[in-house]
Design a protein around this motif. Structure first.
Motif, short mmCIF file in Angstrom:
data_model
loop_
_atom_site.label_atom_id
_atom_site.label_comp_id
_atom_site.label_asym_id
_atom_site.label_seq_id
_atom_site.Cartn_x
_atom_site.Cartn_y
_atom_site.Cartn_z
N GLY A 27 0.85 -1.39 0.18
CA GLY A 27 0.22 -0.05 0.00
C GLY A 27 0.85 1.10 -0.03
O GLY A 27 0.49 2.25 -0.80
N GLU A 28 1.83 1.23 0.43
CA GLU A 28 2.91 2.15 0.60
C GLU A 28 3.86 2.53 -0.47
O GLU A 28 4.48 3.37 -0.73
N GLY A 29 3.62 1.59 -1.47
CA GLY A 29 4.50 1.43 -2.67
C GLY A 29 6.03 1.00 -2.49
O GLY A 29 6.65 1.39 -3.48
N VAL A 30 6.34 0.53 -1.49
CA VAL A 30 7.49 -0.02 -1.27
C VAL A 30 7.76 -1.47 -1.87
O VAL A 30 8.72 -1.67 -2.21
N VAL A 31 6.58 -2.19 -1.78
CA VAL A 31 6.96 -3.74 -2.25
C VAL A 31 5.87 -3.81 -3.55
O VAL A 31 4.73 -3.28 -3.21
N GLU A 32 6.13 -4.72 -4.28
CA GLU A 32 4.98 -5.01 -5.41
C GLU A 32 4.68 -6.44 -5.12
O GLU A 32 5.43 -7.39 -5.07
N ARG A 33 3.35 -6.68 -5.46
CA ARG A 33 3.07 -8.00 -5.52
C ARG A 33 2.51 -8.59 -7.09
O ARG A 33 1.67 -7.71 -7.57
N ASP A 34 3.01 -9.50 -7.47
CA ASP A 34 2.70 -9.77 -8.89
C ASP A 34 1.44 -10.53 -8.80
O ASP A 34 1.33 -11.68 -8.11
N PRO A 35 0.20 -10.13 -9.44
CA PRO A 35 -1.02 -10.66 -9.19
C PRO A 35 -1.24 -12.20 -9.87
O PRO A 35 -2.26 -12.71 -9.45
N ARG A 36 -0.49 -12.28 -10.68
CA ARG A 36 -0.41 -13.69 -11.35
C ARG A 36 0.35 -14.62 -10.64
O ARG A 36 -0.35 -15.69 -10.22
N THR A 37 1.57 -14.45 -10.24
CA THR A 37 2.19 -15.50 -9.35
C THR A 37 1.93 -15.36 -8.02
O THR A 37 2.51 -16.24 -7.16
N LYS A 38 1.60 -14.15 -7.56
CA LYS A 38 1.44 -13.90 -5.99
C LYS A 38 2.90 -13.53 -5.47
O LYS A 38 2.85 -13.91 -4.11
N TYR A 39 3.87 -13.29 -6.09
CA TYR A 39 5.17 -13.31 -5.43
C TYR A 39 5.44 -11.96 -5.28
O TYR A 39 4.94 -10.80 -5.80
N TYR A 40 6.26 -11.54 -4.18
CA TYR A 40 6.61 -9.95 -3.86
C TYR A 40 7.98 -9.82 -4.18
O TYR A 40 8.74 -10.69 -3.96
N ARG A 41 8.21 -8.74 -4.56
CA ARG A 41 9.57 -7.96 -4.91
C ARG A 41 9.56 -6.53 -4.44
O ARG A 41 8.49 -6.08 -4.25
N LEU A 42 10.66 -5.94 -4.12
CA LEU A 42 10.65 -4.58 -3.76
C LEU A 42 10.13 -3.91 -5.00
O LEU A 42 10.63 -4.15 -6.35
N ALA A 43 9.78 -2.68 -4.90
CA ALA A 43 9.20 -1.73 -5.96
C ALA A 43 10.73 -0.98 -6.55
O ALA A 43 11.72 -1.21 -5.90
N HIS A 44 10.63 -0.97 -7.79
CA HIS A 44 11.79 -0.45 -8.59
C HIS A 44 12.47 0.38 -8.12
O HIS A 44 13.77 0.32 -7.86
N ALA A 45 11.75 1.61 -7.66
CA ALA A 45 12.51 2.95 -7.01
C ALA A 45 13.33 2.33 -5.83
O ALA A 45 14.45 2.92 -5.68
N TRP A 46 12.99 1.35 -4.85
CA TRP A 46 13.47 1.07 -3.65
C TRP A 46 14.51 0.10 -3.98
O TRP A 46 15.38 -0.13 -3.07
#
Length: 245
Positions: A49-68
């Motif tokens: 929600g804070e835009g720090v982490v991204e969740r892939d809606p297809r795989t449901k995996y998490y990664r850092l947002a690009h800027a971070w």
């Protein structure tokens, strides 16, 4: 005077983990950081929600947002401190047990990487190539990491599938060896990963997640009791690397 806010510390642990190893699933993050699924999910929802982490809606995996992901400050300083603490202890261990000792780190959902090594000064000795990578499920290291992380059957099969073994090894036998490693605290590979080499490995529980120690010797050079003693000593070395809280 109030103490540290636990949820903030946990959120930072997740960010450091994703800076080093991603993408990861909810269950993988929870296991590696030591959080319950519900607590981990709540923190991840906040970070997304804070835009720090991204969740892939297809795989449901998490990664850092690009800027971070480009921020070096998130690279795990605790990991480097563990590596620095380990090196002199690994040297002494290698001399004491006449073994090639390695410190491995899980660097993705597919691979581990050798981040530090030590060997004895014997005239005939094994040597680990610097910075080598291996499949996450491979060798004694793969078994030990799976054991300490408590992975389920589906994840264990995923890790096992791409590994090329030098001796025939069924998934059923491999899974049994992982269960055995979970019971005694260390895993043993008797020539399956490398012919003529016996490797003992112990995942480092607590502290910085995703690390594993290994000690390799010539196959047949030690008795079963000596291999057990080597595994127990490796467990002790791992415990010495985790700072008391």
């Amino acid at each position: 005077m109030t103490g540290p806010v636990r949820s903030v510390s946990q959120a930072l642990a997740i960010l450091r983990l994703l800076a080093e190893t991603s993408p990861l699933s909810l269950s993988e993050i929870g296991r590696m950081v030591g959080l319950s699924p519900s607590s981990c999910l709540n923190l991840l929802k906040t970070l997304v929600g804070e835009g720090v982490v991204e969740r892939d809606p297809r795989t449901k995996y998490y990664r850092l947002a690009h800027a971070w992901s480009a921020l070096d400050v998130l690279r795990d300083g605790a990991a480097q401190r563990l590596i620095d603490r380990a090196q002199p202890l690994m040297v002494r261990f290698a001399q004491s047990f006449d073994a090639a000792v390695g410190l491995w780190k899980m660097v993705s959902r597919e691979r581990t990487r050798l981040v530090s090594r030590a060997e004895s000064n014997a005239g005939m000795r094994l040597h680990l190539a610097d910075a080598q990578r291996q499949p996450l499920g491979g060798g004694a290291v793969g078994r030990a990491l799976a054991a300490v992380q408590g992975v389920d059957g589906a994840e264990l099969r995923r890790r096992f599938a791409p590994v090329r073994w030098q001796a025939d090894l069924s998934f059923e036998t491999y899974a049994g060896q992982v269960r055995e490693a979970a019971e005694r605290g260390f895993a043993v590979d008797q020539g399956f990963a490398h012919r003529g080499v016996c490797t003992v490995a112990a995942g480092i529980a607590g502290g910085t997640p995703g690390f594993c120690l290994s000690a390799s010797i010539l196959a047949g050079s030690r008795s079963a009791g000596e291999i057990e003693a080597l595994g127990a000593a490796l467990l002790g070395l791992g415990a010495a690397l985790v700072p008391e809280r």
